[in-house]
Design an enzyme around this catalytic site. Structure first.
Site, PDB file in Angstrom:
ATOM      1  N   GLU A 146      32.707  39.606  41.783  1.00 51.48           N
ATOM      2  CA  GLU A 146      33.251  39.791  40.434  1.00 51.48           C
ATOM      3  C   GLU A 146      33.329  38.442  39.720  1.00 51.48           C
ATOM      4  OE1 GLU A 146      35.795  43.594  40.101  1.00 51.48           O
ATOM      5  OE2 GLU A 146      37.084  42.025  40.861  1.00 51.48           O
ATOM      6  N   GLU A 153      42.498  38.074  40.288  1.00 54.09           N
ATOM      7  CA  GLU A 153      43.814  38.040  39.625  1.00 54.09           C
ATOM      8  C   GLU A 153      44.906  37.670  40.622  1.00 54.09           C
ATOM      9  OE1 GLU A 153      43.537  41.926  37.849  1.00 54.09           O
ATOM     10  OE2 GLU A 153      41.949  41.166  36.550  1.00 54.09           O
ATOM     11  N   SER A 200      33.520  44.232  33.785  1.00 53.51           N
ATOM     12  CA  SER A 200      33.112  44.984  32.590  1.00 53.51           C
ATOM     13  C   SER A 200      32.012  46.015  32.864  1.00 53.51           C
ATOM     14  CB  SER A 200      32.703  44.028  31.463  1.00 53.51           C
ATOM     15  OG  SER A 200      33.802  43.209  31.093  1.00 53.51           O
ATOM     16  N   GLY A 248      37.311  42.109  32.359  1.00 55.76           N
ATOM     17  CA  GLY A 248      38.151  42.474  31.213  1.00 55.76           C
ATOM     18  C   GLY A 248      37.739  41.817  29.912  1.00 55.76           C
ATOM     19  N   LYS A 258      44.591  48.344  38.574  1.00 54.12           N
ATOM     20  CA  LYS A 258      45.483  47.205  38.322  1.00 54.12           C
ATOM     21  C   LYS A 258      46.891  47.740  38.026  1.00 54.12           C
ATOM     22  CE  LYS A 258      41.382  44.727  36.969  1.00 54.12           C
ATOM     23  NZ  LYS A 258      40.752  43.666  36.215  1.00 54.12           N
ATOM     24  N   ASN A 304      39.656  50.223  40.176  1.00 54.32           N
ATOM     25  CA  ASN A 304      40.835  49.374  40.363  1.00 54.32           C
ATOM     26  C   ASN A 304      41.701  49.517  39.113  1.00 54.32           C
ATOM     27  OD1 ASN A 304      42.744  47.417  40.743  1.00 54.32           O
ATOM     28  ND2 ASN A 304      41.323  45.677  40.608  1.00 54.32           N
ATOM     29  N   HIS A 358      41.401  39.732  45.254  1.00 58.53           N
ATOM     30  CA  HIS A 358      40.972  39.907  43.859  1.00 58.53           C
ATOM     31  C   HIS A 358      41.290  38.615  43.093  1.00 58.53           C
ATOM     32  CE1 HIS A 358      40.745  41.318  39.737  1.00 58.53           C
ATOM     33  NE2 HIS A 358      40.051  42.346  40.192  1.00 58.53           N
TER      34      HIS A 358
HETATM   35  P1  13P Z   1      36.987  45.272  34.319  1.00 58.32           P
HETATM   36  O1  13P Z   1      36.063  46.384  34.701  1.00 58.32           O
HETATM   37  O2  13P Z   1      38.128  45.740  33.429  1.00 58.32           O
HETATM   38  O3  13P Z   1      36.251  44.091  33.750  1.00 58.32           O
HETATM   39  O4  13P Z   1      37.722  44.774  35.652  1.00 58.32           O
HETATM   40  C1  13P Z   1      36.934  44.408  36.738  1.00 58.32           C
HETATM   41  C2  13P Z   1      37.829  44.203  37.900  1.00 58.32           C
HETATM   42  O5  13P Z   1      38.547  43.217  37.991  1.00 58.32           O
HETATM   43  C3  13P Z   1      37.852  45.236  38.935  1.00 58.32           C
HETATM   44  O6  13P Z   1      38.516  44.789  40.071  1.00 58.32           O
END
Ligand code: 13P
Length: 258
Positions: free
Chosen positions: A173, A103, A219, A179, A13, A11, A101
């Site tokens: 997640e 976010e 992560s 992150g 983003k 992903n 997601h």
């Molecule tokens: P990270 O791997 O950067 O922690 O992000 C995870 C994520 O949100 C994947 O959709």
């Protein structure tokens, strides 16, 4: 028991313009080669502006990488300024679309109902949703992980037939691990992914639960990926930061510790 082929999804983003996207996917394809023999599937979820370029490159070079999107609206067309419809994604041969997601839920206010609308729309257009769930640190520390995660799974799957549920992908997640460099321990990730599968069994039956793929995200790096993905209820990963770099992502796919 159903054989579940792990799906490792990158992903991106809001990263990589279409030039960077092309360079990254071409390098990834070169690093991964064609010797996966159906043992693991890979998808890349790029920003909308990259999708047409990536589609052309993936199809021309017959890459063993599925095109993915990060979001879509649930209507086929209409007055929804700024949105992209599932029909538009299907036209680009997008295969997997992330829905819900954290976010999008937290920053853009997506509700469980919207997420469910999207899941149904993605399926209607012949694509596969990756339905996300996960708890905040507050919820985890307040012992509310189970309620939050199971509630999101139930709401996201409303109205989806058991056959369709079995073919889709869920991604657990934990928000506090996204992150942050903090990862759930393999035991904790396994326990919550098992809870996700158990919730699927309640809403869609044992067969769907045995077939559905459950990814872990938060992560994931080359150094921890193999242990996480080695858990019995974890069928791949949803990778953010480490998927931006073709070398790191290839190491994760190959299960090579950095
Ligand atoms: P990270 O791997 O950067 O922690 O992000 C995870 C994520 O949100 C994947 O959709």
């Amino acid at each position: 028991m159903a054989t579940r082929i792990p799906l490792i999804s990158g992903n991106w983003k809001m990263h990589h313009n279409h030039f960077e996207a092309l360079a990254t996917v071409q390098k990834l394809s070169y690093l991964l080669g064609d010797d996966r023999n159906g043992r693991v599937e890979v998808s890349i979820h790029a920003p909308f502006t990259d999708l047409r370029s990536l589609q052309t490159s993936i199809e021309q070079d017959d890459m063993d990488i599925s095109l993915g999107a990060q979001h879509c609206h649930w209507e086929d067309k209409g007055a929804f300024t700024g949105e992209v419809s599932p029909a538009m994604l299907a036209k680009l041969n997008v295969r997997y679309v992330i829905a819900g997601h954290s976010e999008r839920r937290e920053v853009f206010g997506e509700t469980d109902e919207w997420v469910n609308n999207k899941v149904l729309a993605i399926l209607r257009h012949g694509m596969t949703p990756i339905l996300c769930c996960g708890e905040t640190l507050d919820e985890r520390e307040g012992d509310r992980t189970e309620d939050k995660v199971a509630g999101q799974v139930r709401a996201g799957l409303a109205g989806v037939s058991p056959e369709q549920v079995g073919a889709l992908v869920l991604a657990y997640e934990p928000i506090w691990a996204i992150g942050t460099g903090r990862t759930a321990t393999a035991d904790d990730a396994q326990a919550t992914c098992a809870l996700v599968r158990g919730t699927v069994a309640e809403v869609a039956g044992a067969e769907a639960a045995a077939a559905v793929r459950v990814q872990y995200g938060g992560s994931v790096k080359p150094a921890n990926a193999a242990e996480l993905m080695g858990q019995p209820d974890i069928d791949g990963a949803l990778v953010g930061g480490a998927s931006l770099d073709a070398d790191d992502f290839a190491k994760i796919v190959r299960g090579i510790d950095a």
